[in-house]
Write an enzyme that holds these catalytic residues in place. Sequence first.
Site, PDB file in Angstrom:
ATOM      1  N   SER A 126       0.846  -1.198   0.000  1.00  0.00           N
ATOM      2  CA  SER A 126       0.000   0.000   0.000  1.00  0.00           C
ATOM      3  C   SER A 126       0.877   1.241   0.000  1.00  0.00           C
ATOM      4  O   SER A 126       1.631   1.489   0.953  1.00  0.00           O
ATOM      5  CB  SER A 126      -0.904   0.001   1.227  1.00  0.00           C
ATOM      6  OG  SER A 126      -1.413   1.308   1.409  1.00  0.00           O
ATOM      7  N   HIS A 174      -1.152  -1.503  -4.248  1.00  0.00           N
ATOM      8  CA  HIS A 174      -2.432  -1.228  -3.589  1.00  0.00           C
ATOM      9  C   HIS A 174      -2.600   0.279  -3.450  1.00  0.00           C
ATOM     10  O   HIS A 174      -1.776   0.962  -2.829  1.00  0.00           O
ATOM     11  CB  HIS A 174      -2.422  -1.903  -2.214  1.00  0.00           C
ATOM     12  CG  HIS A 174      -3.716  -1.863  -1.461  1.00  0.00           C
ATOM     13  ND1 HIS A 174      -4.756  -2.736  -1.704  1.00  0.00           N
ATOM     14  CD2 HIS A 174      -4.125  -1.056  -0.448  1.00  0.00           C
ATOM     15  CE1 HIS A 174      -5.750  -2.473  -0.862  1.00  0.00           C
ATOM     16  NE2 HIS A 174      -5.405  -1.454  -0.096  1.00  0.00           N
ATOM     17  N   ASP A 191      -4.991   3.190  -2.118  1.00  0.00           N
ATOM     18  CA  ASP A 191      -6.074   3.454  -1.164  1.00  0.00           C
ATOM     19  C   ASP A 191      -6.720   4.803  -1.448  1.00  0.00           C
ATOM     20  O   ASP A 191      -6.103   5.841  -1.229  1.00  0.00           O
ATOM     21  CB  ASP A 191      -5.506   3.480   0.257  1.00  0.00           C
ATOM     22  CG  ASP A 191      -5.194   2.088   0.782  1.00  0.00           C
ATOM     23  OD1 ASP A 191      -6.100   1.244   0.778  1.00  0.00           O
ATOM     24  OD2 ASP A 191      -4.042   1.862   1.196  1.00  0.00           O
ATOM     25  N   MET A 202      -9.546   7.454  -0.414  1.00  0.00           N
ATOM     26  CA  MET A 202     -10.404   7.810   0.730  1.00  0.00           C
ATOM     27  C   MET A 202     -11.046   9.158   0.477  1.00  0.00           C
ATOM     28  O   MET A 202     -10.382  10.089   0.017  1.00  0.00           O
ATOM     29  CB  MET A 202      -9.557   7.904   1.995  1.00  0.00           C
ATOM     30  CG  MET A 202      -8.775   6.646   2.299  1.00  0.00           C
ATOM     31  SD  MET A 202      -7.784   6.899   3.778  1.00  0.00           S
ATOM     32  CE  MET A 202      -6.897   5.339   3.835  1.00  0.00           C
ATOM     33  N   HIS A 249      -8.345   0.223  -3.929  1.00  0.00           N
ATOM     34  CA  HIS A 249      -9.221   0.000  -2.767  1.00  0.00           C
ATOM     35  C   HIS A 249     -10.017   1.282  -2.531  1.00  0.00           C
ATOM     36  O   HIS A 249      -9.480   2.267  -2.012  1.00  0.00           O
ATOM     37  CB  HIS A 249      -8.338  -0.364  -1.564  1.00  0.00           C
ATOM     38  CG  HIS A 249      -9.084  -0.560  -0.282  1.00  0.00           C
ATOM     39  ND1 HIS A 249      -8.459  -0.621   0.941  1.00  0.00           N
ATOM     40  CD2 HIS A 249     -10.411  -0.719  -0.021  1.00  0.00           C
ATOM     41  CE1 HIS A 249      -9.362  -0.803   1.895  1.00  0.00           C
ATOM     42  NE2 HIS A 249     -10.555  -0.855   1.343  1.00  0.00           N
ATOM     43  N   MET A 292     -12.362   3.453  -0.609  1.00  0.00           N
ATOM     44  CA  MET A 292     -13.033   3.704   0.672  1.00  0.00           C
ATOM     45  C   MET A 292     -13.842   4.974   0.479  1.00  0.00           C
ATOM     46  O   MET A 292     -13.521   6.038   1.029  1.00  0.00           O
ATOM     47  CB  MET A 292     -11.981   3.840   1.779  1.00  0.00           C
ATOM     48  CG  MET A 292     -11.394   2.494   2.185  1.00  0.00           C
ATOM     49  SD  MET A 292      -9.840   2.642   3.086  1.00  0.00           S
ATOM     50  CE  MET A 292      -8.714   2.750   1.705  1.00  0.00           C
ATOM     51  N   MET A 309     -10.985  -6.542   5.962  1.00  0.00           N
ATOM     52  CA  MET A 309     -10.168  -5.512   6.624  1.00  0.00           C
ATOM     53  C   MET A 309      -9.735  -6.018   8.000  1.00  0.00           C
ATOM     54  O   MET A 309     -10.560  -6.477   8.787  1.00  0.00           O
ATOM     55  CB  MET A 309     -10.953  -4.209   6.787  1.00  0.00           C
ATOM     56  CG  MET A 309     -11.169  -3.423   5.500  1.00  0.00           C
ATOM     57  SD  MET A 309      -9.659  -2.961   4.603  1.00  0.00           S
ATOM     58  CE  MET A 309      -8.814  -1.932   5.810  1.00  0.00           C
ATOM     59  N   GLY A 338      -9.076   3.620   6.961  1.00  0.00           N
ATOM     60  CA  GLY A 338      -8.883   5.061   7.087  1.00  0.00           C
ATOM     61  C   GLY A 338      -7.435   5.487   7.289  1.00  0.00           C
ATOM     62  O   GLY A 338      -7.043   6.551   6.832  1.00  0.00           O
ATOM     63  N   GLY A 371      -3.121   4.133   7.755  1.00  0.00           N
ATOM     64  CA  GLY A 371      -2.071   3.120   7.799  1.00  0.00           C
ATOM     65  C   GLY A 371      -1.478   3.065   9.196  1.00  0.00           C
ATOM     66  O   GLY A 371      -1.766   3.910  10.044  1.00  0.00           O
ATOM     67  N   ASP A 381      -5.943  -6.613   4.787  1.00  0.00           N
ATOM     68  CA  ASP A 381      -5.368  -5.271   4.706  1.00  0.00           C
ATOM     69  C   ASP A 381      -5.421  -4.611   6.077  1.00  0.00           C
ATOM     70  O   ASP A 381      -6.509  -4.410   6.632  1.00  0.00           O
ATOM     71  CB  ASP A 381      -6.201  -4.479   3.676  1.00  0.00           C
ATOM     72  CG  ASP A 381      -5.701  -3.060   3.451  1.00  0.00           C
ATOM     73  OD1 ASP A 381      -4.624  -2.708   3.953  1.00  0.00           O
ATOM     74  OD2 ASP A 381      -6.417  -2.314   2.750  1.00  0.00           O
ATOM     75  N   GLY A 382      -4.234  -4.296   6.603  1.00  0.00           N
ATOM     76  CA  GLY A 382      -4.153  -3.582   7.870  1.00  0.00           C
ATOM     77  C   GLY A 382      -3.323  -4.327   8.895  1.00  0.00           C
ATOM     78  O   GLY A 382      -3.662  -5.449   9.265  1.00  0.00           O
ATOM     79  N   GLY A 383      -2.209  -3.715   9.292  1.00  0.00           N
ATOM     80  CA  GLY A 383      -1.378  -4.312  10.338  1.00  0.00           C
ATOM     81  C   GLY A 383      -0.653  -5.572   9.923  1.00  0.00           C
ATOM     82  O   GLY A 383      -0.290  -6.393  10.780  1.00  0.00           O
ATOM     83  N   GLY A 434       1.456  -1.881   4.089  1.00  0.00           N
ATOM     84  CA  GLY A 434       1.968  -0.541   3.821  1.00  0.00           C
ATOM     85  C   GLY A 434       3.225  -0.273   4.621  1.00  0.00           C
ATOM     86  O   GLY A 434       4.346  -0.384   4.113  1.00  0.00           O
TER      87      GLY A 434
HETATM   88  C1  DX5 Z   1      -6.200   1.401   5.603  1.00  0.00           C
HETATM   89  C2  DX5 Z   1      -5.725   1.037   4.225  1.00  0.00           C
HETATM   90  C3  DX5 Z   1      -4.533   0.181   4.194  1.00  0.00           C
HETATM   91  C4  DX5 Z   1      -3.307   0.748   4.849  1.00  0.00           C
HETATM   92  C5  DX5 Z   1      -2.535  -0.393   5.411  1.00  0.00           C
HETATM   93  O1  DX5 Z   1      -7.447   1.961   5.525  1.00  0.00           O
HETATM   94  O2  DX5 Z   1      -6.757   0.376   3.521  1.00  0.00           O
HETATM   95  O3  DX5 Z   1      -4.255  -0.264   2.873  1.00  0.00           O
HETATM   96  O4  DX5 Z   1      -2.496   1.475   3.979  1.00  0.00           O
HETATM   97  O5  DX5 Z   1      -1.456   0.103   6.104  1.00  0.00           O
HETATM   98  P1  DX5 Z   1      -0.585  -0.772   7.111  1.00  0.00           P
HETATM   99  O6  DX5 Z   1      -0.043  -1.940   6.342  1.00  0.00           O
HETATM  100  O7  DX5 Z   1       0.464   0.180   7.547  1.00  0.00           O
HETATM  101  O8  DX5 Z   1      -1.501  -1.206   8.217  1.00  0.00           O
HETATM  102 ZN    ZN Z   2      -6.293  -0.599   1.608  1.00  0.00          ZN
END
Ligand code: DX5
Ligand code: ZN
Length: 214
Positions: A7, A32, A34, A36, A65, A67, A136, A141, A143, A174-176, A196
């Site tokens: 990401s 990826h 994102d 928003m 992605h 959002m 998710m 929202g 990273g 996606d996330g963490g 990310g």
């Molecule tokens: C959050 C995004 C993710 C984010 C992930 O809303 O959809 O793609 O960038 O970031 P990391 O990998 O740092 O959690």
């Molecule tokens: Zn994402």
Amino acid sequence: MIKVSPSVLACDLSRLLDEVKSIEAAGADMVHLDVMDGMFVTNISFGLPVIASLRKNTDMFFDVHLMIDRPERYVDRFIEAGADLVTFHYEATDDPESVLDIIHTRGKKAGISVKPGTPVEDIYPFLNKCDLVLVMTVEPGYGGQAFIPESLKKIESLRQEIDKRGLAVDIQVDGGINAETAEMVKNVGANNLVAGSYIFKSSDRKNAIDLIKK
Ligand code: DX5
Ligand code: ZN
């Protein structure tokens, strides 16, 4: 086969093209992106013009992605801008099926995403039309958040449902995601991992991608 989708939210956005080339060289399968809108999520990132100008300079597969509220208003334009896969949120539209149909009519891959609080079973009626489901593993929202362990049960149920129906739907998370959480989600059936911070903040991006894949 495990796919990794870095990401760019965590990269140096002033050097976006170089950052994308760097993860391509490091073995990323896709990038990826994102998007928003400050409505569906409280943050605002980047949108159509950024994706369109990036498209002119790379052949990488664009995993977009969305959002955003009521994605049906914009999916066509994200495809025109260069998206190869468009993933939208189940919670953001009244008619997920028609969004999937618009994307497929344009010859692109379509994904549905669920937020941590949404039961994954809610998307089962649409599973046959999905190329990918994004579970998710943080609240969308931002990273850099911590992985939500309760997501593992959802991924596992989804994997069972996909296999029971004999479908070839990818499960993206996606996330963490880092080397440890990657292991956990792969064990319960995820095969497409977004990361990310873990990749872009690493001093050795190739090694970070390899550790997620292995
Ligand atoms: C959050 C995004 C993710 C984010 C992930 O809303 O959809 O793609 O960038 O970031 P990391 O990998 O740092 O959690
Ligand atoms: Zn994402």
